[in-house]
Design a protein around this motif. Structure first.
Motif, PDB file in Angstrom:
ATOM      1  N   VAL A 252       1.029  -1.173   0.058  1.00 51.63           N
ATOM      2  CA  VAL A 252      -0.041   0.052  -0.041  1.00 51.63           C
ATOM      3  C   VAL A 252       0.772   1.207   0.000  1.00 51.63           C
ATOM      4  CG1 VAL A 252      -1.576   1.332   1.565  1.00 51.63           C
ATOM      5  CG2 VAL A 252      -2.063  -1.012   1.016  1.00 51.63           C
ATOM      6  N   GLU A 253       1.944   1.225   0.913  1.00 51.37           N
ATOM      7  CA  GLU A 253       2.892   2.527   0.809  1.00 51.37           C
ATOM      8  C   GLU A 253       3.343   2.727  -0.796  1.00 51.37           C
ATOM      9  OE1 GLU A 253       5.823   1.557   3.956  1.00 51.37           O
ATOM     10  OE2 GLU A 253       4.081   1.751   5.598  1.00 51.37           O
TER      11      GLU A 253
ATOM     12  N   VAL B 195       2.325   1.808  -3.542  1.00 44.89           N
ATOM     13  CA  VAL B 195       1.283   2.147  -4.479  1.00 44.89           C
ATOM     14  C   VAL B 195       0.970   3.708  -4.128  1.00 44.89           C
ATOM     15  CG1 VAL B 195      -1.278   2.122  -5.081  1.00 44.89           C
ATOM     16  CG2 VAL B 195       0.143   0.014  -4.810  1.00 44.89           C
ATOM     17  N   GLN B 196       0.728   4.161  -2.870  1.00 44.93           N
ATOM     18  CA  GLN B 196       0.191   5.457  -2.523  1.00 44.93           C
ATOM     19  C   GLN B 196       1.566   6.367  -3.050  1.00 44.93           C
ATOM     20  OE1 GLN B 196      -0.690   5.026   1.407  1.00 44.93           O
ATOM     21  NE2 GLN B 196      -2.748   4.765   1.103  1.00 44.93           N
ATOM     22  N   GLU B 197       2.994   5.938  -2.652  1.00 45.64           N
ATOM     23  CA  GLU B 197       4.152   6.906  -2.854  1.00 45.64           C
ATOM     24  C   GLU B 197       4.244   6.989  -4.539  1.00 45.64           C
ATOM     25  OE1 GLU B 197       7.127   5.507  -0.660  1.00 45.64           O
ATOM     26  OE2 GLU B 197       6.333   5.845   1.246  1.00 45.64           O
TER      27      GLU B 197
ATOM     28  N   GLY C  36      -0.391   6.085  -6.930  1.00 40.81           N
ATOM     29  CA  GLY C  36      -1.462   6.745  -6.531  1.00 40.81           C
ATOM     30  C   GLY C  36      -2.845   5.827  -6.744  1.00 40.81           C
ATOM     31  N   ARG C  37      -2.684   4.780  -7.310  1.00 41.50           N
ATOM     32  CA  ARG C  37      -3.859   4.074  -7.389  1.00 41.50           C
ATOM     33  C   ARG C  37      -3.500   2.521  -7.532  1.00 41.50           C
ATOM     34  NH1 ARG C  37      -7.780   5.690 -11.271  1.00 41.50           N
ATOM     35  NH2 ARG C  37      -8.258   3.330 -11.554  1.00 41.50           N
TER      36      ARG C  37
ATOM     37  N   LEU D 292      -8.211   0.271  -1.783  1.00 38.70           N
ATOM     38  CA  LEU D 292      -7.763   0.887  -2.898  1.00 38.70           C
ATOM     39  C   LEU D 292      -8.466   0.090  -4.155  1.00 38.70           C
ATOM     40  CD1 LEU D 292      -3.828   0.594  -2.096  1.00 38.70           C
ATOM     41  CD2 LEU D 292      -5.487   2.662  -1.777  1.00 38.70           C
TER      42      LEU D 292
ATOM     43  N   ASP E 299     -11.609   1.596  -4.187  1.00 42.35           N
ATOM     44  CA  ASP E 299     -11.665   2.884  -4.917  1.00 42.35           C
ATOM     45  C   ASP E 299     -11.811   2.898  -6.375  1.00 42.35           C
ATOM     46  OD1 ASP E 299     -12.053   4.080  -2.525  1.00 42.35           O
ATOM     47  OD2 ASP E 299      -9.895   4.307  -2.195  1.00 42.35           O
TER      48      ASP E 299
END
Length: 233
Positions: free
Chosen positions: A70-71, A73-75, A78-79, A124, A127
């Motif tokens: 998750v880290e 992906v987010q860094e 973005g998705r 995620l 979303d």
């Protein structure tokens, strides 16, 4: 239901450092996806680095692997639009001769670890209205003597896929259970215990990888062993 386009999608491949996972990563890349490779062997992840946007080194038996994914992906992305689980462990031999720690390892790798990871990445995928595709394998529908713990772990994964698909349907997330027959990945030679029996010639990994990605695009819920065999005839 319209087909799923993978152009521009960001997809994590668990087991990308393995033979089948590496082929799946390549096919996803060819169809327009950005691949996040997840695997235990950094040298193998580097070997597929040409088709991965980034990578996460780790083992599914580590409950924090999903948090690290998750880290990343987010860094960096973005998705997250999808997860393909091509990881797994196998063991051979009668149950009475199978050590407790081997049974535990099979369930941690094949069932518990994937569920730990999915718990963390599902927000995620909700979303993005994305997908989960997991390789349960032929033993999920045809449990096999001499592979009791392995068969049970893969059947449990298949059951989880079916239940998760029901949970997520209204949220727009697809779940695909892939009951792949024996494939020439070399996994049988890397068993955590026991020795593989004489096996018939397996399917070619590149062909299976294309079938896996085809299933994601066509948005089916289950691909049986017979479906895979029919697709190679």
């Amino acid at each position: 239901m319209p087909r799923r386009s993978l152009v521009g999608a960001h997809v994590a491949v668990l087991g990308a450092s393995g033979v089948l996972g590496g082929h799946v990563a390549t096919v996803l890349h060819e169809r327009g996806a950005t691949v996040i490779g997840v695997g235990r062997r950094p040298e193998r992840l580097r070997a597929v680095s040409g088709v991965t946007g980034s990578s996460v080194v780790g083992d599914l038996t580590d409950a924090t692997l999903g948090e690290r994914l998750v880290e990343v992906v987010q860094e960096r992305h973005g998705r997250l639009d999808g997860v393909v689980n091509a990881a797994g462990a196998v063991a051979f031999g009668p149950l009475v001769d199978t050590p407790d720690e081997v049974i535990e390892h099979l369930f941690l790798t094949n069932v518990v670890g994937p569920l730990w990871l999915l718990r963390r990445v599902l927000p995620l995928l909700v979303d993005s209205r994305g997908f989960v595709a997991q390789i349960s394998g032929v033993v999920a529908e045809r449990p096999t003597a001499g592979m009791v713990a392995y068969s049970a772990s893969k059947a449990a994964l298949a059951a989880a896929d079916l239940a998760l698909g029901q949970e997520l349907r209204r949220l727009g997330v697809d779940v695909v259970d892939l009951r792949v027959p024996h494939t020439e990945t070399g996994l049988a030679g890397r068993a955590v215990a026991g020795r593989a029996p004489r096996l018939p010639q397996g399917l070619e990994p590149g062909v299976v990888a294309r079938q896996v990605v085809d299933a994601v695009e066509s948005r089916v819920t289950t691909v049986t062993a017979a479906d895979f065999l029919a697709g190679t005839s």
